[in-house]
Enzyme design. Sequence first.
Site, short mmCIF file in Angstrom:
data_model
loop_
_atom_site.label_atom_id
_atom_site.label_comp_id
_atom_site.label_asym_id
_atom_site.label_seq_id
_atom_site.Cartn_x
_atom_site.Cartn_y
_atom_site.Cartn_z
N LYS A 1 1.01 -1.19 -0.01
CA LYS A 1 0.12 -0.02 0.05
C LYS A 1 0.89 1.40 -0.06
CE LYS A 1 -0.36 -0.48 5.05
NZ LYS A 1 -1.30 0.04 5.99
N ARG B 1 -9.58 -0.68 15.95
CA ARG B 1 -9.81 0.05 14.80
C ARG B 1 -10.54 -0.62 13.96
NH1 ARG B 1 -4.34 0.78 11.10
NH2 ARG B 1 -4.65 -1.17 10.44
N HIS C 1 -5.27 -7.88 13.69
CA HIS C 1 -4.00 -7.01 13.54
C HIS C 1 -3.45 -6.25 14.68
CE1 HIS C 1 -1.35 -4.54 11.26
NE2 HIS C 1 -1.85 -3.04 11.92
N ARG D 1 1.94 -10.80 7.00
CA ARG D 1 1.76 -9.61 6.07
C ARG D 1 2.85 -8.82 6.63
NH1 ARG D 1 -3.07 -10.12 9.17
NH2 ARG D 1 -2.46 -8.01 10.15
N TYR E 1 14.60 32.09 2.68
CA TYR E 1 13.43 32.72 3.08
C TYR E 1 13.31 33.32 4.55
CZ TYR E 1 11.19 31.13 -1.43
OH TYR E 1 11.10 31.19 -2.67
N CYS F 1 13.20 25.51 1.22
CA CYS F 1 12.36 26.00 0.21
C CYS F 1 12.08 24.72 -0.43
CB CYS F 1 13.43 26.56 -0.99
SG CYS F 1 14.29 27.81 -0.06
N ASP G 1 12.14 23.40 -3.50
CA ASP G 1 12.77 22.61 -4.35
C ASP G 1 14.59 22.69 -4.13
OD1 ASP G 1 10.68 22.49 -5.72
OD2 ASP G 1 11.07 24.62 -6.21
C1 LIG Z 1 -3.75 -4.69 8.24
C2 LIG Z 1 -2.29 -4.62 8.10
N1 LIG Z 1 -1.33 -5.70 8.17
C3 LIG Z 1 -0.27 -5.57 7.83
C4 LIG Z 1 0.67 -4.38 7.84
C5 LIG Z 1 2.32 -4.17 7.49
O1 LIG Z 1 2.66 -3.61 8.78
P1 LIG Z 1 4.13 -3.33 8.87
O2 LIG Z 1 4.61 -2.42 7.99
O3 LIG Z 1 4.50 -3.04 10.26
O4 LIG Z 1 4.81 -4.72 8.63
C6 LIG Z 1 0.21 -3.24 8.15
C7 LIG Z 1 0.44 -1.60 7.65
O5 LIG Z 1 0.04 -0.92 8.27
C8 LIG Z 1 -1.72 -3.33 8.03
O6 LIG Z 1 -2.37 -2.30 8.22
#
Ligand SMILES: Cc1ncc(COP(=O)(O)O)c(C=O)c1O
Length: 384
Positions: A49, A147, A176, A232, A276, A321, A323
């Site tokens: 993501k 969450r 999670h 994950r 600036y 700045c 850039d």
């Molecule tokens: C539902 C879920 N699983 C896995 C992950 C991966 O987490 P990490 O980057 O800590 O491995 C995330 C990331 O936020 C997540 O939201």
Amino acid sequence: MNKGDLAFILNRMTIDNFGTWLEIDLQTLRTNYKRLTEIAGVPVMPVVKANAYGHGLERVALELQIAGAKWFGVARVEEALFLREIGISGHILVLGYTPPTRVAHAINHDISLTVYDFDVAREYVVHAKGMNQAVNLHAKIDTGMGRLGIMPAEAPHFLEFIQNSQCLNLEGIFTHFACADEPDKGTTNLQINQFDHILGLVQQLDLRMPLVHSANSAGTINFPQARFDLVRAGIALYGHPPAQGTNLPAGISPAIAWKTRLISIKELPPGHGVSYGHRYHTEQNERIGVIAVGYGDGLRRRSGNQVLIQGKRVNIVGTVCMDQCMVQLNDLPEAQIGDEVVIMGKQNGAEISATDIANEWGTINYEIICGLAARMPRYYLNGK
Ligand SMILES: Cc1ncc(COP(=O)(O)O)c(C=O)c1O
């Protein structure tokens, strides 16, 4: 410049073409993926993501597919559709919210969705029924994150509801962790116990046991009992520790470096304002360099930033700045226009890591890499 010109430049892309760029070592990414797979002992779902945590979704996903990844985790259905468009053929799970009106996209492109309450599940039924097909779902249980996720007391009934709905296919069940990267393991152990309890009930209810997963990077590293059917992994896959106190296993290292160049050097007399607001004034004759990076690239507009030039830490002076920004080079007389400057990464044995920058900026390394601006060219090394 038209699109053809841009393609021409990108096809001949070398780091000499750019003022500021990101270097992503795909060999390092593959090694990190392989190491995590060895450690987990179960398949690793790369979490890609947020533009693959800033690394560039397309190249990262394709490279990991070649390396053997069979699952990909994203936050939004748009990211999932993009993965299909570029030729990702494995399973794709949307870990976050998907509006029910996108169920048709999910079904048509074989994308799995997360479901976490009855209302959403019922809406998914309506849309899937309209197509006379089933949508693949992973039920998320809130074992303590606070969450998204169905509360444990409702979970068995919820899972039954999904399994009994013809248009919903319960492909997975997951949770999670909130604190897997914290030194105190108590909360995560409680979450694991809670999750185990629900898995036990699923068995008692004679429901078909779907794919079970719970561990993020910290969970994978710190809680072997939480690896279940797959893990994950995001931050560790890209080579950064999930938290200050968590050391990464040997062989895992950062895949990304953020670089720019010295584009101008001037001698300024004492008392000369720089940038600036003139928040910096030279105290003596000072050698002030300009580097081609700014807050438009993700560098924060704050004082105290440092970069590496010729392997030495150098202070950024004056206001950052959009850039550009300025560096003080009095301790580095050998610095020359054209020198490579490292904002994040290694140079001649010295290093500024994403975690170092995060500590300076009062945040976490996740935010540093996800905040690398889209406009910066991603330059890939060692692709397959
Ligand atoms: C539902 C879920 N699983 C896995 C992950 C991966 O987490 P990490 O980057 O800590 O491995 C995330 C990331 O936020 C997540 O939201």
